[in-house]
Design a protein around this motif. Structure first.
Motif, mmCIF file in Angstrom:
data_model
loop_
_atom_site.group_PDB
_atom_site.id
_atom_site.type_symbol
_atom_site.label_atom_id
_atom_site.label_comp_id
_atom_site.label_asym_id
_atom_site.label_seq_id
_atom_site.Cartn_x
_atom_site.Cartn_y
_atom_site.Cartn_z
ATOM 1 N N PHE B 162 -35.090 0.005 -29.084
ATOM 2 C CA PHE B 162 -36.298 0.139 -28.264
ATOM 3 C C PHE B 162 -36.210 -0.826 -27.077
ATOM 4 O O PHE B 162 -35.855 -1.991 -27.237
ATOM 5 C CB PHE B 162 -37.544 -0.173 -29.105
ATOM 6 C CG PHE B 162 -38.816 -0.214 -28.310
ATOM 7 C CD1 PHE B 162 -39.146 0.806 -27.424
ATOM 8 C CD2 PHE B 162 -39.698 -1.279 -28.445
ATOM 9 C CE1 PHE B 162 -40.319 0.772 -26.677
ATOM 10 C CE2 PHE B 162 -40.885 -1.316 -27.710
ATOM 11 C CZ PHE B 162 -41.186 -0.296 -26.820
ATOM 12 N N VAL B 163 -36.516 -0.313 -25.892
ATOM 13 C CA VAL B 163 -36.502 -1.120 -24.671
ATOM 14 C C VAL B 163 -37.872 -1.005 -24.007
ATOM 15 O O VAL B 163 -38.331 0.114 -23.759
ATOM 16 C CB VAL B 163 -35.439 -0.605 -23.672
ATOM 17 C CG1 VAL B 163 -35.321 -1.557 -22.489
ATOM 18 C CG2 VAL B 163 -34.095 -0.410 -24.344
ATOM 19 N N SER B 164 -38.512 -2.142 -23.742
ATOM 20 C CA SER B 164 -39.771 -2.092 -22.997
ATOM 21 C C SER B 164 -39.493 -2.363 -21.523
ATOM 22 O O SER B 164 -38.430 -2.883 -21.174
ATOM 23 C CB SER B 164 -40.776 -3.098 -23.564
ATOM 24 O OG SER B 164 -40.231 -4.398 -23.597
ATOM 25 N N ALA B 165 -40.457 -2.018 -20.677
ATOM 26 C CA ALA B 165 -40.244 -2.065 -19.220
ATOM 27 C C ALA B 165 -38.917 -1.362 -18.933
ATOM 28 O O ALA B 165 -38.080 -1.843 -18.176
ATOM 29 C CB ALA B 165 -40.256 -3.491 -18.683
ATOM 30 N N ALA B 166 -38.768 -0.210 -19.544
ATOM 31 C CA ALA B 166 -37.460 0.454 -19.591
ATOM 32 C C ALA B 166 -37.039 1.058 -18.260
ATOM 33 O O ALA B 166 -35.873 1.403 -18.085
ATOM 34 C CB ALA B 166 -37.468 1.536 -20.676
ATOM 35 N N SER B 167 -37.970 1.190 -17.341
ATOM 36 C CA SER B 167 -37.566 1.714 -16.035
ATOM 37 C C SER B 167 -37.335 0.583 -15.047
ATOM 38 O O SER B 167 -37.064 0.817 -13.883
ATOM 39 C CB SER B 167 -38.638 2.679 -15.495
ATOM 40 O OG SER B 167 -39.812 1.954 -15.188
ATOM 41 N N GLY B 168 -37.452 -0.649 -15.506
ATOM 42 C CA GLY B 168 -37.285 -1.803 -14.624
ATOM 43 C C GLY B 168 -35.826 -2.151 -14.373
ATOM 44 O O GLY B 168 -34.908 -1.481 -14.860
ATOM 45 N N SER B 169 -35.637 -3.222 -13.636
ATOM 46 C CA SER B 169 -34.297 -3.602 -13.171
ATOM 47 C C SER B 169 -33.312 -3.774 -14.322
ATOM 48 O O SER B 169 -32.162 -3.355 -14.237
ATOM 49 C CB SER B 169 -34.379 -4.895 -12.374
ATOM 50 O OG SER B 169 -34.929 -5.934 -13.161
ATOM 51 N N ILE B 170 -33.771 -4.350 -15.404
ATOM 52 C CA ILE B 170 -32.890 -4.618 -16.536
ATOM 53 C C ILE B 170 -33.004 -3.512 -17.583
ATOM 54 O O ILE B 170 -32.009 -3.009 -18.090
ATOM 55 C CB ILE B 170 -33.216 -6.009 -17.119
ATOM 56 C CG1 ILE B 170 -32.799 -7.074 -16.090
ATOM 57 C CG2 ILE B 170 -32.500 -6.231 -18.442
ATOM 58 C CD1 ILE B 170 -33.339 -8.443 -16.348
ATOM 59 N N GLY B 171 -34.233 -3.101 -17.871
ATOM 60 C CA GLY B 171 -34.470 -2.088 -18.893
ATOM 61 C C GLY B 171 -33.699 -0.801 -18.661
ATOM 62 O O GLY B 171 -33.143 -0.223 -19.605
ATOM 63 N N HIS B 172 -33.641 -0.340 -17.427
ATOM 64 C CA HIS B 172 -32.986 0.957 -17.191
ATOM 65 C C HIS B 172 -31.486 0.875 -17.439
ATOM 66 O O HIS B 172 -30.853 1.878 -17.759
ATOM 67 C CB HIS B 172 -33.338 1.522 -15.800
ATOM 68 C CG HIS B 172 -32.487 1.075 -14.660
ATOM 69 N ND1 HIS B 172 -32.539 -0.194 -14.119
ATOM 70 C CD2 HIS B 172 -31.535 1.741 -13.942
ATOM 71 C CE1 HIS B 172 -31.676 -0.273 -13.105
ATOM 72 N NE2 HIS B 172 -31.050 0.878 -12.990
ATOM 73 N N LEU B 173 -30.942 -0.327 -17.349
ATOM 74 C CA LEU B 173 -29.514 -0.504 -17.659
ATOM 75 C C LEU B 173 -29.307 -0.681 -19.167
ATOM 76 O O LEU B 173 -28.390 -0.095 -19.749
ATOM 77 C CB LEU B 173 -28.963 -1.714 -16.904
ATOM 78 C CG LEU B 173 -29.048 -1.621 -15.370
ATOM 79 C CD1 LEU B 173 -28.590 -2.926 -14.731
ATOM 80 C CD2 LEU B 173 -28.212 -0.448 -14.852
ATOM 81 N N VAL B 174 -30.170 -1.454 -19.798
ATOM 82 C CA VAL B 174 -30.047 -1.680 -21.247
ATOM 83 C C VAL B 174 -30.049 -0.342 -21.991
ATOM 84 O O VAL B 174 -29.209 -0.086 -22.857
ATOM 85 C CB VAL B 174 -31.195 -2.569 -21.771
ATOM 86 C CG1 VAL B 174 -31.210 -2.594 -23.301
ATOM 87 C CG2 VAL B 174 -31.073 -3.983 -21.232
#
Lengths: 347, 347
Positions: B162-174
């Motif tokens: 699970f990734v939160s802020a998933a569309s953010g700078s880090i989340g979208h890569l994770v």
């Protein structure tokens, strides 16, 4: 074969602090017609362990903490399993003979019927320690303290170690293991007597009575001018928050118990996550059952420390099955110093 | 040598959500008389990174979160350092020549004077990627995502991530790294557009708009019927609590950011510690600076994934120093999708 078994049970689920009225002493006539292929072992209990975590098994599953389905629920009316030491009364199994001393998952009662697959080991009597030690310092309390400290906290000599509930069954051992490693050790406890005990009897570098502190953060700052590297957490709540605030970079928190939260779900810890990020703190929950890989090491080291007098263990022993409810309730009132044990019968 | 440097500063410390009125654009005439022994490198900034964590450096040290003395404070009136890419304008150092492309700790302004010992590396232009990539996917955002996921979370193929802020700078890569490893990946974000973006553009298995959910615990239960093994936390607060409640045994939480707590210290997460114990959960804070040991691996893998089209990076680029305050403020309003970057000057 007939025995009359006196045992403790809960009347209903318990969702707050436990009270005497929650418990009941039952007497049951049990007839064993153990067939020769039965793997059941009947054990006469001698010492049983009294541990705070049991309260989590007594809660109703619909309580606000009802997600804790991981802890096997205790059913009202039925016997309550618990770590203990006893003597085999009856067994068809070749590995357990009548009269054998055993340690394992017994019950809060006079007798236990231990099913195959349940934890049961023969006790090596050559060690020469009191039998009760096998319930505490040489049992799961000891393993929890040793493995939780060395395996989970990964401490180094010279590090600054904080232990809460430091006069309790696990805390009083953790602090001594940390001293033996060469750490600076501070413990918190709930009375002046316990504070003195930690400093004077167990050789902690410092200790404080948390009930006398208006601000736990300041108390820890005073005791740890150079910050905390390792926090062995037995209480949770505000103490965990205060410890995180005083932690050094790369600090480690081993979460062994959260007694402040067991009976009051509203005291949940909300540590500062910015501290956790910037100081790269690790918070890790653990159970003794996962530490069996260090069991042999734990046992040999601990026996050696006990024999040489480098490690002291303190036991608080009550007598008889009837004393189990009050012994258990006392844990939540901070009544015990050291390991709480009930002696069910003479050897 | 004289240059006119336009840069962004804060007027006073900021203790809540940032507003336009907190910032000021200053213009300064800077005269360099750089002596031949000077190690200063003057850089013309091209792209600068806009990151939420900077808000923690803008707080007054007497704020309730003022214990975060670990983040170097930003002084009102002075320039604000930030990761970026630029071109060397002036240098006496043999390792940096005029015209060299560099990446490192620049400033939110047109020019940076980079002192010796401060992070500055020559950029290898043969990679053939847009320069802005070196601020995001090939810079600290990428390293944070890659190292935070692989090193801190220790994921295995098939695990539920699970990734939160998933569309953010880090989340979208994770999320994409997790998919490339063979994990089941769900992201949360703050709009329907972002939810669609995660599922349709980035190949997440599922996603949800947390603003549309009345109960985050139930939302996660719906998305993770088999529980969560790894939670890459960018937000903290209620989401962390809900994730812990849905976690499997031996689950891991990497705490990368807690944006919900950056501007509102009252939203602190109070995860259920009983879950943390019984499920043996590890919660670990980390900083990209500690992940340099995987930098080479991160870079080679990420370049390979980008070239083969297996990894997509999304950038949200504003133009000019004047746009920096609103770009930064927008991070806290969820305005960006992907990495927020300001292009300060043409190459």
């Amino acid at each position: 074969m007939d025995i009359k078994n006196k045992y403790v049970t809960i009347k209903t689920n318990i969702n707050g602090a436990p009270k005497e009225s929650n418990f009941e002493i039952k007497v049951e006539n049990v007839s064993f017609i153990i067939e020769s292929e039965s793997k059941d072992v009947v054990v006469k209990n001698l010492f049983v362990s009294i541990d705070p975590y049991q309260i989590n098994r007594m809660k109703s599953q619909s309580s606000s903490q009802g997600t804790i389905s991981f802890a096997t629920a205790i059913t009202p009316g039925e016997s309550i399993d618990s770590y203990g030491v006893g003597r085999v009364l009856f067994s068809h199994r070749p590995d357990f003979k009548k009269g054998d001393l055993v340690a394992g998952l017994l019950t809060w009662g006079e007798y236990s019927i231990v099913k195959e697959g349940s934890l049961l080991n023969k006790l090596d009597p050559i060690m020469g320690f009191p039998l009760s030690y096998h319930v505490g310092v040489l049992g799961f309390s000891g393993l929890t303290a040793y493995g939780g400290f060395f395996e989970v906290c990964k401490p180094k000599p010279g590090e600054k170690v904080f232990v809460s509930a430091a006069s309790g069954s696990i805390g009083h051992l953790v602090g001594q293991y940390a001293k033996l490693l060469g750490c600076y050790v501070v413990g918190s406890a709930g009375s002046q007597e316990k504070e003195n005990f930690l400093k004077e009897r167990l050789g902690f570098d410092d200790a404080f009575n948390y009930k006398q502190e208006t601000d736990l953060k300041s108390a820890l700052k005073r005791c740890f001018p150079q910050g905390i590297d390792v926090y062995f957490d037995n209480v949770g709540g505000r103490m965990l928050e205060a410890a995180v605030a005083n932690m050094n970079s790369f600090g480690r928190v081993a979460v062994c118990g959260v007694i402040s939260e067991y009976t009051n779900a509203t005291t949940r810890a909300a540590p500062e996550m910015l501290d956790i990020i910037y100081k790269r703190i690790t918070i890790k929950g653990f159970l003794a059952a996962d530490l069996m890989n260090v069991y042999a090491e734990f046992l040999s080291k601990t026996v050696e420390y006990l024999k040489s007098g480098k490690l002291k263990t303190i036991e608080d022993v009550s007598q008889g099955v009837e004393s189990i409810p009050s012994a258990f309730i006392g844990l939540f009132n901070g009544e015990n110093i050291g390991k709480k044990i009930v002696k069910v019968a003479d050897e």
